[in-house]
Motif scaffolding. Structure first.
Motif, PDB file in Angstrom:
ATOM      1  N   ASP A 198       0.869  -1.169   0.000  1.00 46.52           N
ATOM      2  CA  ASP A 198       0.000   0.000   0.000  1.00 46.52           C
ATOM      3  C   ASP A 198       0.908   1.222   0.000  1.00 46.52           C
ATOM      4  O   ASP A 198       1.547   1.554   1.008  1.00 46.52           O
ATOM      5  N   ALA A 199       0.967   1.900  -1.144  1.00 42.29           N
ATOM      6  CA  ALA A 199       2.082   2.789  -1.481  1.00 42.29           C
ATOM      7  C   ALA A 199       1.820   4.239  -1.064  1.00 42.29           C
ATOM      8  O   ALA A 199       1.746   5.142  -1.912  1.00 42.29           O
ATOM      9  N   TYR A 200       1.742   4.455   0.236  1.00 39.94           N
ATOM     10  CA  TYR A 200       1.414   5.793   0.748  1.00 39.94           C
ATOM     11  C   TYR A 200       2.650   6.565   1.216  1.00 39.94           C
ATOM     12  O   TYR A 200       2.588   7.321   2.186  1.00 39.94           O
ATOM     13  N   TRP A 201       3.750   6.427   0.504  1.00 39.76           N
ATOM     14  CA  TRP A 201       4.959   7.175   0.856  1.00 39.76           C
ATOM     15  C   TRP A 201       4.719   8.680   0.766  1.00 39.76           C
ATOM     16  O   TRP A 201       4.219   9.173  -0.262  1.00 39.76           O
ATOM     17  N   ARG A 234       8.174  13.012  -9.294  1.00 37.26           N
ATOM     18  CA  ARG A 234       8.943  11.931  -9.920  1.00 37.26           C
ATOM     19  C   ARG A 234      10.329  11.812  -9.295  1.00 37.26           C
ATOM     20  O   ARG A 234      10.842  10.699  -9.091  1.00 37.26           O
ATOM     21  N   ARG A 235      10.946  12.945  -8.990  1.00 35.55           N
ATOM     22  CA  ARG A 235      12.260  12.900  -8.329  1.00 35.55           C
ATOM     23  C   ARG A 235      12.159  12.246  -6.962  1.00 35.55           C
ATOM     24  O   ARG A 235      13.056  11.507  -6.548  1.00 35.55           O
ATOM     25  N   ALA A 236      11.066  12.507  -6.262  1.00 37.40           N
ATOM     26  CA  ALA A 236      10.878  11.891  -4.947  1.00 37.40           C
ATOM     27  C   ALA A 236      10.703  10.383  -5.051  1.00 37.40           C
ATOM     28  O   ALA A 236      11.095   9.639  -4.141  1.00 37.40           O
ATOM     29  N   TRP A 237      10.120   9.921  -6.147  1.00 30.66           N
ATOM     30  CA  TRP A 237       9.912   8.479  -6.325  1.00 30.66           C
ATOM     31  C   TRP A 237      11.210   7.731  -6.649  1.00 30.66           C
ATOM     32  O   TRP A 237      11.295   6.513  -6.440  1.00 30.66           O
ATOM     33  N   ARG A 238      12.222   8.422  -7.176  1.00 28.30           N
ATOM     34  CA  ARG A 238      13.402   7.712  -7.687  1.00 28.30           C
ATOM     35  C   ARG A 238      14.068   6.807  -6.662  1.00 28.30           C
ATOM     36  O   ARG A 238      14.308   5.623  -6.940  1.00 28.30           O
ATOM     37  N   ALA A 256      -1.795  16.905  -0.093  1.00 31.38           N
ATOM     38  CA  ALA A 256      -2.040  15.461  -0.182  1.00 31.38           C
ATOM     39  C   ALA A 256      -0.757  14.657  -0.327  1.00 31.38           C
ATOM     40  O   ALA A 256      -0.634  13.560   0.235  1.00 31.38           O
ATOM     41  N   THR A 257       0.215  15.173  -1.055  1.00 27.15           N
ATOM     42  CA  THR A 257       1.450  14.417  -1.284  1.00 27.15           C
ATOM     43  C   THR A 257       2.371  14.423  -0.064  1.00 27.15           C
ATOM     44  O   THR A 257       3.348  13.681  -0.031  1.00 27.15           O
ATOM     45  N   ALA A 261       2.626  11.421 -11.619  1.00 26.95           N
ATOM     46  CA  ALA A 261       4.003  11.096 -11.229  1.00 26.95           C
ATOM     47  C   ALA A 261       4.158   9.616 -10.936  1.00 26.95           C
ATOM     48  O   ALA A 261       5.170   9.005 -11.302  1.00 26.95           O
ATOM     49  N   LEU A 262       3.177   9.015 -10.276  1.00 29.96           N
ATOM     50  CA  LEU A 262       3.280   7.584  -9.975  1.00 29.96           C
ATOM     51  C   LEU A 262       3.271   6.767 -11.263  1.00 29.96           C
ATOM     52  O   LEU A 262       4.133   5.886 -11.453  1.00 29.96           O
ATOM     53  N   LEU A 263       2.343   7.039 -12.147  1.00 29.91           N
ATOM     54  CA  LEU A 263       2.275   6.260 -13.383  1.00 29.91           C
ATOM     55  C   LEU A 263       3.500   6.502 -14.258  1.00 29.91           C
ATOM     56  O   LEU A 263       4.029   5.558 -14.863  1.00 29.91           O
TER      57      LEU A 263
END
Length: 339
Positions: free
Chosen positions: A208-211, A225-229, A259-260, A283-285
């Motif tokens: 459950d990807a609530y980072w 997107r940078r945060a997801w890397r 929200a993020t 960004a997630l997709l």
């Protein structure tokens, strides 16, 4: 095992104008949206067919159903149905309706506590008795999943207080497999998944990807997107280590300012921010689509049932009628056929 993993996400390869939904090895990713229930008859609501059609129109190919049992205290030794538990008959009917529309189904049973208590805090005084009750709970839904032709089943959701009991969970999984032949996952919270030690007994890693992705509100997909890397790199390594793909069994963002910063919160703000929600979806997709080790996402959530939502729709997790829905339609493409 490869065949099983393919089965987890089969039928989800239709593409629209956006990025392809397969990895370099051609394995498909799951495109899903959760349709939770909060009451015994929710899935029998006159709105059900409209909701299913709306989900399919985003380009989704799966829905997740969440029948929920409850325990009164974190230390209780068992769980039970209440008026808030979706009836078996209603789960059967909505699964049949979903299949008729060409949607695949995942059943993801939940165990919850009263009020705002976190299910991660469940720590039964008698763990042996709790797991015996939990096996009965899960095999009940394994039978229902088998009877309805459900394509995937989750054996648990965010039960961090007990998910470290590896031997007990191995027994849960073994018993479920006696009742249900489809692919199995467990939905670990984003800060729990590394402590789970029974992934290799399952077919896919569920998270459950609530980072949290930002310290301040943002509508900039590039920043997100940078945060997801670094998270993506960590997940790719974990998938290789476990020999399993990673499915986001939940991911979602309220349409609220900030929200993020806390995706797991229903009440970040009282200010609507649909642009921030849409940026987070994009960004997630953008960050994960096409990665061979990524098995897809089940977004949390579609609309609340009429008269049941505690959060106004303009602030809630639903993307329906908001820019986030347009992102899904762009990235997933319109519904084309039934598979």
């Amino acid at each position: 095992m490869v065949a099983v993993l393919l089965a987890v996400v089969s039928g989800c390869t239709t593409t629209g104008g956006g990025a392809p939904d397969t990895g370099k090895d051609g394995r498909a990713t799951l495109r899903g949206i959760t349709l939770p229930s909060w009451y015994r008859t929710d899935y029998d609501s006159p709105a059900a067919d409209r909701y299913l059609r709306g989900i399919r129109a985003t380009g989704a190919r799966w829905i997740t159903l969440t029948p929920t049992w409850y325990q009164n205290r974190v230390t209780d030794s068992g769980m039970h149905t209440t008026e808030e538990t979706a009836s078996d008959a209603s789960v059967r009917r909505i699964a049949r309706r979903a299949h008729a529309l060409g949607l695949k189904v995942m059943i993801k049973p939940h165990v919850d506590l009263p009020g705002d208590q976190d299910r991660a805090g469940i720590a039964p005084r008698d763990r042996h008795a709790w797991f015996a009750a939990y096996r009965r709970f899960l095999t009940h839904y394994a039978d229902l999943a088998a009877d309805t032709g459900t394509e995937q089943l989750a054996v648990g959701t965010e039960l961090a207080g007990v998910s470290g009991d590896t031997a007990a969970w191995k027994q849960v999984v073994a018993e479920v497999r006696e009742h249900y032949d489809g692919p199995l996952t467990y939905a670990a919270n984003y800060d729990e998944y590394r402590r789970v030690r029974f992934w290799k007994d399952l077919d896919v890693i569920g998270i459950d990807a609530y980072w949290p992705l930002s310290g301040t509100p943002t509508t900039d997909p590039a920043r997100l997107r940078r945060a997801w890397r670094p998270i993506r790199a960590e997940l790719a390594a974990f998938a290789r280590e476990q020999g399993r793909r990673v499915l986001f069994t939940e991911a979602g963002y309220v349409s609220q300012r900030g929200a993020t910063t806390a995706p797991y919160s229903w009440t970040v703000s009282d200010r609507a921010a649909p642009g921030e929600q849409a940026a987070a979806y994009r960004a997630l997709l953008d960050s994960f689509t096409g990665r061979d080790w990524w098995a897809g996402v089940c977004w949390w959530m579609w609309d609340d049932w009429p008269d049941s939502g505690e959060t106004p729709a303009r602030l809630a997790y639903t993307p329906h009628g908001k820019p986030a829905e347009a992102v899904l339609r762009e990235k997933w493409g319109p519904a084309q056929g039934t598979r």
